[in-house]
Structure formats: C-alpha cells, structure tokens
Write a protein that holds these residues in place. Structure first.
Motif, mmCIF file in Angstrom:
data_model
loop_
_atom_site.group_PDB
_atom_site.id
_atom_site.type_symbol
_atom_site.label_atom_id
_atom_site.label_comp_id
_atom_site.label_asym_id
_atom_site.label_seq_id
_atom_site.Cartn_x
_atom_site.Cartn_y
_atom_site.Cartn_z
ATOM 1 N N GLU A 30 -6.901 8.014 -9.237
ATOM 2 C CA GLU A 30 -5.614 7.325 -9.146
ATOM 3 C C GLU A 30 -5.816 5.856 -8.798
ATOM 4 O O GLU A 30 -6.561 5.506 -7.880
ATOM 5 N N GLY A 31 -5.169 4.991 -9.558
ATOM 6 C CA GLY A 31 -5.191 3.562 -9.269
ATOM 7 C C GLY A 31 -6.369 2.795 -9.832
ATOM 8 O O GLY A 31 -6.420 1.571 -9.705
ATOM 9 N N GLU A 32 -7.327 3.474 -10.467
ATOM 10 C CA GLU A 32 -8.480 2.743 -10.993
ATOM 11 C C GLU A 32 -8.270 2.344 -12.448
ATOM 12 O O GLU A 32 -7.378 2.847 -13.127
ATOM 13 N N ILE A 33 -9.095 1.405 -12.904
ATOM 14 C CA ILE A 33 -9.132 1.037 -14.311
ATOM 15 C C ILE A 33 -10.411 1.628 -14.889
ATOM 16 O O ILE A 33 -11.521 1.258 -14.488
ATOM 17 N N GLU A 181 -6.065 -10.443 -17.696
ATOM 18 C CA GLU A 181 -5.562 -10.877 -16.384
ATOM 19 C C GLU A 181 -4.225 -10.216 -16.079
ATOM 20 O O GLU A 181 -3.960 -9.826 -14.939
ATOM 21 N N LEU A 182 -3.385 -10.079 -17.105
ATOM 22 C CA LEU A 182 -2.095 -9.421 -16.919
ATOM 23 C C LEU A 182 -2.294 -7.952 -16.547
ATOM 24 O O LEU A 182 -1.619 -7.439 -15.641
ATOM 25 N N LEU A 183 -3.210 -7.257 -17.206
ATOM 26 C CA LEU A 183 -3.475 -5.855 -16.889
ATOM 27 C C LEU A 183 -4.002 -5.701 -15.461
ATOM 28 O O LEU A 183 -3.616 -4.775 -14.741
ATOM 29 N N LEU A 184 -4.868 -6.610 -15.039
ATOM 30 C CA LEU A 184 -5.365 -6.577 -13.665
ATOM 31 C C LEU A 184 -4.234 -6.794 -12.668
ATOM 32 O O LEU A 184 -4.169 -6.132 -11.619
ATOM 33 N N ASP A 185 -3.333 -7.718 -13.003
ATOM 34 C CA ASP A 185 -2.191 -7.999 -12.131
ATOM 35 C C ASP A 185 -1.265 -6.788 -12.033
ATOM 36 O O ASP A 185 -0.799 -6.430 -10.946
ATOM 37 N N ILE A 186 -1.015 -6.142 -13.169
ATOM 38 C CA ILE A 186 -0.160 -4.950 -13.190
ATOM 39 C C ILE A 186 -0.798 -3.826 -12.391
ATOM 40 O O ILE A 186 -0.134 -3.120 -11.619
ATOM 41 N N ASN A 187 -2.088 -3.640 -12.567
ATOM 42 C CA ASN A 187 -2.812 -2.608 -11.818
ATOM 43 C C ASN A 187 -2.687 -2.833 -10.318
ATOM 44 O O ASN A 187 -2.467 -1.890 -9.541
ATOM 45 N N LYS A 188 -2.782 -4.087 -9.904
ATOM 46 C CA LYS A 188 -2.713 -4.416 -8.478
ATOM 47 C C LYS A 188 -1.292 -4.297 -7.934
ATOM 48 O O LYS A 188 -1.063 -3.704 -6.874
ATOM 49 N N LYS A 189 -0.310 -4.830 -8.678
ATOM 50 C CA LYS A 189 1.075 -4.841 -8.190
ATOM 51 C C LYS A 189 1.730 -3.468 -8.230
ATOM 52 O O LYS A 189 2.470 -3.089 -7.302
ATOM 53 N N LEU A 190 1.467 -2.729 -9.304
ATOM 54 C CA LEU A 190 2.170 -1.457 -9.519
ATOM 55 C C LEU A 190 1.329 -0.238 -9.154
ATOM 56 O O LEU A 190 1.841 0.883 -9.148
ATOM 57 N N GLY A 191 0.041 -0.439 -8.898
ATOM 58 C CA GLY A 191 -0.823 0.682 -8.575
ATOM 59 C C GLY A 191 -1.047 1.633 -9.732
ATOM 60 O O GLY A 191 -1.339 2.813 -9.544
ATOM 61 N N LYS A 206 -14.756 -7.384 -17.224
ATOM 62 C CA LYS A 206 -13.707 -8.170 -16.585
ATOM 63 C C LYS A 206 -12.637 -7.320 -15.908
ATOM 64 O O LYS A 206 -11.934 -7.803 -15.016
ATOM 65 N N THR A 207 -12.516 -6.045 -16.321
ATOM 66 C CA THR A 207 -11.363 -5.278 -15.845
ATOM 67 C C THR A 207 -11.693 -3.952 -15.167
ATOM 68 O O THR A 207 -10.932 -3.506 -14.313
ATOM 69 N N CYS A 208 -12.783 -3.309 -15.535
ATOM 70 C CA CYS A 208 -12.938 -1.884 -15.208
ATOM 71 C C CYS A 208 -13.696 -1.633 -13.912
ATOM 72 O O CYS A 208 -14.590 -2.388 -13.522
ATOM 73 N N ASP A 209 -13.331 -0.518 -13.281
ATOM 74 C CA ASP A 209 -14.054 -0.027 -12.109
ATOM 75 C C ASP A 209 -15.181 0.907 -12.529
ATOM 76 O O ASP A 209 -16.282 0.860 -11.994
ATOM 77 N N ARG A 210 -14.883 1.783 -13.492
ATOM 78 C CA ARG A 210 -15.881 2.704 -14.024
ATOM 79 C C ARG A 210 -15.796 2.705 -15.543
ATOM 80 O O ARG A 210 -14.793 2.292 -16.124
ATOM 81 N N VAL A 211 -16.874 3.200 -16.183
ATOM 82 C CA VAL A 211 -16.938 3.155 -17.639
ATOM 83 C C VAL A 211 -17.658 4.392 -18.165
ATOM 84 O O VAL A 211 -18.560 4.924 -17.513
#
Length: 350
Positions: A30-33, A181-191, A206-211
């Motif tokens: 939950e909450g990861e990219i 950058e928008l996707l990162l912002d959405i991930n942070k703001k909206l969880g 640039k965006t992912c926690d895991r791959v």
C-alpha cells in the motif's frame, strides 16, 4: 494491497496456444510505486490488466486488499474497479468533449450529483495543473496536457490504486519528466498505490520504490530499485541499465590490464552519501594496492544517489584480500566481475 499469485495466462491464436504470462508472483504494498519493465511482447500490459480483471487469468489468484477478485460477482467487481484508476498510453480522450466534460463523464456515469461534479472536476484540474484549460478540446492540447487530463479522469472516483499503461512513452523527455513529477506528487498527497509499466529504465529510476523485470511472460528479476540497479542479475536487466551506465570492458583494455600482474576488476556500488566517500584512497594507502577507475557514474533513484565504479585493482594477493574485505564493509555492494590472473581462482567477494 495487491497480490498476484501463481498467475498464468494462455491465449488461443488459431490452433496455437500462446503463453502470455507464466507463473507470475508479485506483491505490491500500500502506498508504494511499483514498476514493471520489459521489452515489447514481454507481457507487461497483460499483467497490468490482470489487476482489475480486464484480463482474467487462465489460472492463479488476483487479490486486492485481501479479496480474490475471481470470486466476486459482477456487481462486486464493478465496485472494486471504481477504486482502481487507469492511465493509458494514447490518452483515450473524447475528441468531441472539452477537458471539463472528459473528466466529468465518469462521474456522470456513476450518478454523482451535478453540483458535486463541478466541484470535483475543478479540484482535479487544479491538482494536475489544468485549471485554465477546462473549456479547451483535446485537439488544442499538447501531449503532456492530454495526459494530465487522463490522470485527472483516472482520479475522478477517488481510487486507491492507479495503473499506468506506458503513460509517458508517447511524450518527449521534458514532458515525461513533468508527468513523472505529477505522479510522485499524487502518490505523496493522496497516498495512492501506483503500478506502472514501461520500457524505459529512466522512468523506473525517477519514480519507483520497487521493480519487476519481465521477459517472455515471466518475471525474471524483482526487488527494490536500489538493489536491482546496484546488482543486476539477469542479462535483460543489465541491457536496460546499460542505457544509464555502460560498464562493459573492451578486449583491448583487458589486454592492457592483464599486464599489471595479479589483479581483479571490481564493480562497486555506493548508496546515498557513501557515493562520495574516498574509499579508493583508503585502500591504496592502507593495503598498498594500486587502483585505477575504468568506469564511473552516479545516478539518482528518487533523489537517492547510487554510484557505480568499475575499478581495476592490483597488488600482492594477501593485500588484495584485505582491501576487498574492507570494501565489502565500506560500500553497498562489491562484485568481482573478472579475475585477470588465471592462476588465482578464488572468489573474494561473493
């Protein structure tokens, strides 16, 4: 949040059976990219469509928030899908509707009151930076603006999961960066939990926690981005990473390095602040070994620096062992890529 368990998918093409997915096992927290990367035909899009059952597996389980979606009836599945937004590569906007109506359409389809629709669309257009484009039509928008409309539309029903199907592959590099950058912002703001597929390793870094890396319908490698980037195990992963840093050694260079006597090529990975530590100076002075940098680069993974050095190290065998032992404690990962002296077969850093 998402668990794909023993997923297989077979398509019938005429009289031929095509295995699109083979024994896929993935967990997305939950909450990861979470990124999925692979070349064309690897099975990425099919995998993504499993998460909301736009494609049903031939066998296996699709669990979202603890529910096996394959056990749900149609009404229950529709309710789950409302909480799973999706962004498409080709935007899929309605050419005859303006920006406002493209975003509002899904709200109308779900019988949201008109007053709430207006407020919601305004909030979403502000979030994606299109508050001044509500009355524009898709034909008058740039590629990046069209994708921002697509993102706003995907967020309309307040999803908990956002699926991105090659969301930046049709965009130029500068526009791609703005969307990421928008996707990162959405991930942070909206969880939001975000799953994105791509064939660009730059998007992953640039965006992912895991791959997860896919090839021929299989997941051949997966882990945290820092682990996969610092120590790629599979040839396909190394091929993708070669676009970011190329640590191959030419045969001519090998010939010259072998003239140094007993020596090794080390691949060193430095994580975070340690990427700037002067470890080569330390081992040169402390253990009387000679070091030469063959290749070096620093890349940034969601802002965290990862340094990769290819180092030729030579000297007395005992000193080399001590130097490599020190490096194993001092840096994130050490790998003996090549032993240049054929007389010595001991692997020092495994």
């Amino acid at each position: 949040m998402i668990e794909l368990k023993n997923i297989n998918k077979t398509f019938n093409v005429g009289k031929t059976k095509v295995e699109a997915l083979k024994n896929i096992n993935l967990n997305v927290s939950e909450g990861e990219i979470f990124g999925v990367i692979g070349f064309s035909g690897a099975g990425k899009s099919t995998l993504l469509r499993m998460i909301n059952l736009l494609e049903k597996p031939t066998s296996g389980e699709v669990n979202v928030k603890g529910k096996n979606l394959l056990t749900l009836n149609e009404r229950e599945l529709r309710n789950v899908r409302k909480k799973i937004g999706i962004i498409f590569q080709q935007f899929n906007l309605l050419a005859s509707r303006n920006v406002f109506d493209n975003v509002a359409e899904i709200l109308r389809m779900n019988h949201v009151p008109k007053k709430e629709i207006g407020q919601k669309v305004e909030e979403l257009l502000l979030l994606v930076g299109l508050e001044d484009k509500a009355n524009q039509y898709p034909a008058n928008l740039s590629g990046g603006q069209k994708q921002r409309v697509g993102i706003a539309r995907a967020l309309a029903m307040d999803p908990e999961i956002l699926l991105c199907d090659e969301a930046t592959s049709a965009l130029d590099p500068q526009t791609t960066d703005s969307i990421l950058e928008l996707l990162l912002d959405i991930n942070k703001k909206l969880g939001l939990t975000i799953v994105l597929i791509t064939h660009e390793m730059d998007v992953i870094k640039k965006t992912c926690d895991r791959v997860a890396v896919m090839e021929n319908g299989e997941v051949i490698e997966q882990g945290t981005v820092i682990d996969v980037f610092s120590n790629p195990l599979e040839a396909t992963t190394k091929s993708f990473l070669r676009n970011l840093y190329d640590d191959t050694i030419t045969e001519d260079m090998l010939v010259k390095l072998r003239e140094s006597g007993h020596s090794y090529i080390l691949r060193l990975a430095f994580r975070g602040e340690s990427a700037l530590d002067p470890v080569l100076n330390v081992i040169s002075s402390r253990y009387s070994v000679i070091t030469n940098i063959v290749h070096g680069s620093i890349t940034y993974l969601k802002g965290t620096p990862l340094g990769i050095l290819l180092v030729h190290i030579s000297g007395d065998e005992a000193n080399l062992k001590q130097a490599i032992s020190y490096l194993k404690d001092a840096v994130y990962h050490v790998d003996v890529s090549l032993e240049l002296d054929e007389r010595h077969k001991e692997v020092l850093a495994q």
